[in-house]
Design a protein around this motif. Sequence first.
Motif, PDB file in Angstrom:
ATOM      1  N   ALA A   4      40.745  -2.240  46.932  1.00  0.00           N
ATOM      2  CA  ALA A   4      40.106  -1.700  45.089  1.00  0.00           C
ATOM      3  C   ALA A   4      40.367  -0.142  45.045  1.00  0.00           C
ATOM      4  CB  ALA A   4      38.971  -1.935  44.929  1.00  0.00           C
ATOM      5  N   ALA A   5      39.946   0.387  46.389  1.00  0.00           N
ATOM      6  CA  ALA A   5      40.251   1.711  45.988  1.00  0.00           C
ATOM      7  C   ALA A   5      42.006   2.480  45.940  1.00  0.00           C
ATOM      8  CB  ALA A   5      39.657   3.069  47.197  1.00  0.00           C
ATOM      9  N   GLU A   6      42.802   1.779  46.003  1.00  0.00           N
ATOM     10  CA  GLU A   6      44.257   0.818  46.329  1.00  0.00           C
ATOM     11  C   GLU A   6      44.907   0.991  45.247  1.00  0.00           C
ATOM     12  OE1 GLU A   6      48.069  -1.101  48.274  1.00  0.00           O
ATOM     13  OE2 GLU A   6      46.800  -0.355  49.542  1.00  0.00           O
ATOM     14  N   MET A  29      36.850   2.523  33.871  1.00  0.00           N
ATOM     15  CA  MET A  29      39.009   2.484  34.313  1.00  0.00           C
ATOM     16  C   MET A  29      39.112   2.320  32.903  1.00  0.00           C
ATOM     17  SD  MET A  29      39.996   1.136  37.351  1.00  0.00           S
ATOM     18  CE  MET A  29      41.003   2.433  37.792  1.00  0.00           C
ATOM     19  N   THR A  30      40.129   3.530  32.560  1.00  0.00           N
ATOM     20  CA  THR A  30      40.770   3.290  30.427  1.00  0.00           C
ATOM     21  C   THR A  30      42.534   3.728  31.127  1.00  0.00           C
ATOM     22  OG1 THR A  30      40.699   5.990  31.102  1.00  0.00           O
ATOM     23  CG2 THR A  30      38.848   4.612  29.637  1.00  0.00           C
ATOM     24  N   GLY A  31      43.087   3.879  30.166  1.00  0.00           N
ATOM     25  CA  GLY A  31      44.766   4.562  30.773  1.00  0.00           C
ATOM     26  C   GLY A  31      45.487   2.891  31.697  1.00  0.00           C
ATOM     27  N   GLN A  32      45.628   3.710  31.855  1.00  0.00           N
ATOM     28  CA  GLN A  32      47.492   3.706  32.565  1.00  0.00           C
ATOM     29  C   GLN A  32      46.934   2.755  34.106  1.00  0.00           C
ATOM     30  OE1 GLN A  32      50.477   2.487  32.130  1.00  0.00           O
ATOM     31  NE2 GLN A  32      50.428   0.939  33.909  1.00  0.00           N
ATOM     32  N   ARG A  33      45.962   3.695  34.677  1.00  0.00           N
ATOM     33  CA  ARG A  33      45.465   2.516  36.035  1.00  0.00           C
ATOM     34  C   ARG A  33      44.236   1.495  35.628  1.00  0.00           C
ATOM     35  NH1 ARG A  33      44.583   8.510  39.561  1.00  0.00           N
ATOM     36  NH2 ARG A  33      46.095   8.532  40.646  1.00  0.00           N
ATOM     37  N   GLY A  34      43.455   1.742  34.617  1.00  0.00           N
ATOM     38  CA  GLY A  34      42.732   0.705  34.584  1.00  0.00           C
ATOM     39  C   GLY A  34      43.278  -0.545  33.566  1.00  0.00           C
ATOM     40  N   THR A  35      44.154  -0.217  33.001  1.00  0.00           N
ATOM     41  CA  THR A  35      45.359  -1.656  33.167  1.00  0.00           C
ATOM     42  C   THR A  35      45.623  -1.774  34.202  1.00  0.00           C
ATOM     43  OG1 THR A  35      45.687  -0.675  30.716  1.00  0.00           O
ATOM     44  CG2 THR A  35      47.079  -2.339  32.047  1.00  0.00           C
ATOM     45  N   GLU A  36      46.432  -1.813  35.240  1.00  0.00           N
ATOM     46  CA  GLU A  36      47.478  -1.924  36.269  1.00  0.00           C
ATOM     47  C   GLU A  36      45.715  -2.511  37.403  1.00  0.00           C
ATOM     48  OE1 GLU A  36      49.067   1.084  38.514  1.00  0.00           O
ATOM     49  OE2 GLU A  36      49.960   1.398  36.600  1.00  0.00           O
ATOM     50  N   ARG A  39      45.881  -6.582  38.686  1.00  0.00           N
ATOM     51  CA  ARG A  39      45.862  -6.509  39.792  1.00  0.00           C
ATOM     52  C   ARG A  39      44.644  -7.353  40.235  1.00  0.00           C
ATOM     53  NH1 ARG A  39      48.084  -0.564  41.844  1.00  0.00           N
ATOM     54  NH2 ARG A  39      50.419  -1.448  41.417  1.00  0.00           N
ATOM     55  N   TYR A  40      43.972  -7.225  40.238  1.00  0.00           N
ATOM     56  CA  TYR A  40      42.570  -7.830  39.929  1.00  0.00           C
ATOM     57  C   TYR A  40      42.227  -8.931  39.823  1.00  0.00           C
ATOM     58  CZ  TYR A  40      38.525  -8.016  36.661  1.00  0.00           C
ATOM     59  OH  TYR A  40      37.787  -8.129  35.383  1.00  0.00           O
ATOM     60  N   ILE A  41      42.348  -9.572  38.701  1.00  0.00           N
ATOM     61  CA  ILE A  41      42.452 -10.837  37.801  1.00  0.00           C
ATOM     62  C   ILE A  41      43.837 -11.753  38.445  1.00  0.00           C
ATOM     63  CG2 ILE A  41      43.881 -11.902  36.022  1.00  0.00           C
ATOM     64  CD1 ILE A  41      42.396  -9.773  34.006  1.00  0.00           C
ATOM     65  N   ASN A  42      45.133 -11.728  38.830  1.00  0.00           N
ATOM     66  CA  ASN A  42      45.482 -11.820  39.908  1.00  0.00           C
ATOM     67  C   ASN A  42      45.268 -12.717  41.099  1.00  0.00           C
ATOM     68  OD1 ASN A  42      47.842 -12.290  37.165  1.00  0.00           O
ATOM     69  ND2 ASN A  42      49.159 -10.000  38.839  1.00  0.00           N
ATOM     70  N   ARG A  43      44.536 -11.861  41.599  1.00  0.00           N
ATOM     71  CA  ARG A  43      44.158 -12.156  43.179  1.00  0.00           C
ATOM     72  C   ARG A  43      43.056 -12.515  42.976  1.00  0.00           C
ATOM     73  NH1 ARG A  43      43.420  -9.807  48.223  1.00  0.00           N
ATOM     74  NH2 ARG A  43      45.973  -9.033  48.170  1.00  0.00           N
ATOM     75  N   PHE A  44      41.700 -12.712  41.791  1.00  0.00           N
ATOM     76  CA  PHE A  44      41.424 -13.375  42.071  1.00  0.00           C
ATOM     77  C   PHE A  44      41.577 -14.324  41.460  1.00  0.00           C
ATOM     78  CE2 PHE A  44      38.990  -9.784  43.190  1.00  0.00           C
ATOM     79  CZ  PHE A  44      37.500 -10.767  43.631  1.00  0.00           C
ATOM     80  N   HIS A  45      42.637 -15.562  40.505  1.00  0.00           N
ATOM     81  CA  HIS A  45      43.495 -16.517  40.113  1.00  0.00           C
ATOM     82  C   HIS A  45      43.668 -16.812  41.249  1.00  0.00           C
ATOM     83  CE1 HIS A  45      42.756 -16.792  36.029  1.00  0.00           C
ATOM     84  NE2 HIS A  45      42.331 -15.182  35.684  1.00  0.00           N
TER      85      HIS A  45
END
Length: 173
Positions: free
Chosen positions: A14-16, A77-84, A88-94
């Motif tokens: 998550a930190a990465e 989180m907001t902005g680009q980092r929040g979007t990324e 990533r977490y949505i893809n991983r959990f799916h």
Amino acid sequence: MHDLMRTTITSMEAAEWCGKEHSKLLRDIRNYISQLGEAKIGFSDFFNESTYVTEQNKTLPCFLVTKKGCEFIAHKMTGQRGTEFTARYINRFHEMENPKKQIPPTEHPGEVANLLKVLSNRMDKQGIAPYKSAEMVKMVCEQYGIQLPADFVKVPKYEQMSIVKFLEGSGKA
């Protein structure tokens, strides 16, 4: 605990994804846990304390972060980092929730061979093209973890041409 490991990510991951140092995310998670405690809301649906062993054989703290925990972090989180992070977490959990359906590798390949023989004979009796039988064999083998060469199934040229002509005729080629 084993089920928890399959439905969580580590705070290091998550930190990465967040673009944060792990120690800073640990601090944030501890703050979230404290705030949830003040509100008398349990935190175990979000974060679970754990440890990991470094390459230097040191045991360090981390958290197992659930899907809800990732959502919690993402909402901070907001902005680009929040979007990324969110993507990533949505893809991983799916991926974790919908693993590829694969039958565990068999300890009895002879049984698989007999199954394939019966299916192939039935397909032959029904007049199904031999390459279709080969496709079925390849599919069954893949389900049982049996690797076949990439060129195991060869579609006859006349079949390839008819597909190409069909596509040309429909304007899709």
